[in-house]
Design an enzyme around this catalytic site. Structure first.
Site: not given
Length: 154
Positions: A76, A79
C-alpha cells in the site's frame, strides 16, 4: 511494585503479551524506563510496535492506555507514505496513547472480523472497545488531533 494504595494503570507488553501494572505517577515521570516484568523489554516505546493477530485482542482489551492501531499492508503506497507521520505522531502521543501497526496480509482473519476493507485504516481502542475509525492517510497534525479527540472518550 510500589505502595498498594497507589493508583495503577494496566498495559500489555507488545513483545511477549504479559499484562503489566504501572503506577499512574510513573507514566508522567519516566514512562519510557518502564520494563516488562516477564521479558524485561521496554513497555512504552515512543514509536509504533508491530502487533500480531494472536496478540491483538489481549493487547487492546487489557490495556488501560488507549491504543491507536494502524491497519496497513506492505504493498500500500499511502501506508508507506504515512509511516513517517505515524512515527512522529507516536512520539507526540506516547505515553498517553500506545501506537501499534497490524499488517493485514499477516492478519487476514482479524481484518475480516473488524471489517477493515481498505488500508490504511486507523482505529482507536480503549479496553477492547473501538472508539473511532478513519480510512486513508492523514498528515501528522490531523492524525494526532483525531487520536486525542477519540482517546478523550475513553
Amino acid at each position: 511494585m510500589s505502595d498498594p494504595s497507589t493508583p495503577t494503570v494496566q498495559t500489555v507488553c507488545a513483545a511477549c503479551g504479559a499484562v503489566n501494572r504501572l503506577p499512574r505517577a510513573r507514566l508522567a515521570q519516566n514512562a519510557f524506563g518502564a520494563k516488562c516484568g516477564r521479558c524485561g523489554g521496554r513497555l512504552l516505546e515512543p514509536h509504533p510496535a508491530a502487533l500480531s493477530e494472536a496478540r491483538f485482542d489481549e493487547f487492546v482489551g487489557k490495556s488501560d492506555i488507549p491504543v491507536l492501531v494502524d491497519f496497513w499492508a506492505p504493498w500500500c503506497g499511502p501506508c508507506r507514505a504515512m509511516a513517517p507521520a505515524l512515527d512522529r505522531a507516536a512520539e507526540r502521543l506516547s505515553p498517553d496513547v500506545r501506537v501499534v501497526k497490524v499488517n493485514i496480509d499477516e492478519a487476514p482473519a482479524l481484518a475480516s472480523r473488524l471489517r477493515v476493507s481498505s488500508v490504511p485504516t486507523l482505529a482507536v481502542f480503549s479496553r477492547g472497545r473501538e472508539l473511532a475509525r478513519t480510512s486513508g492517510a492523514l498528515p501528522e497534525s490531523a492524525l494526532t488531533d483525531w487520536v486525542r479527540r477519540a482517546a478523550s472518550q475513553a
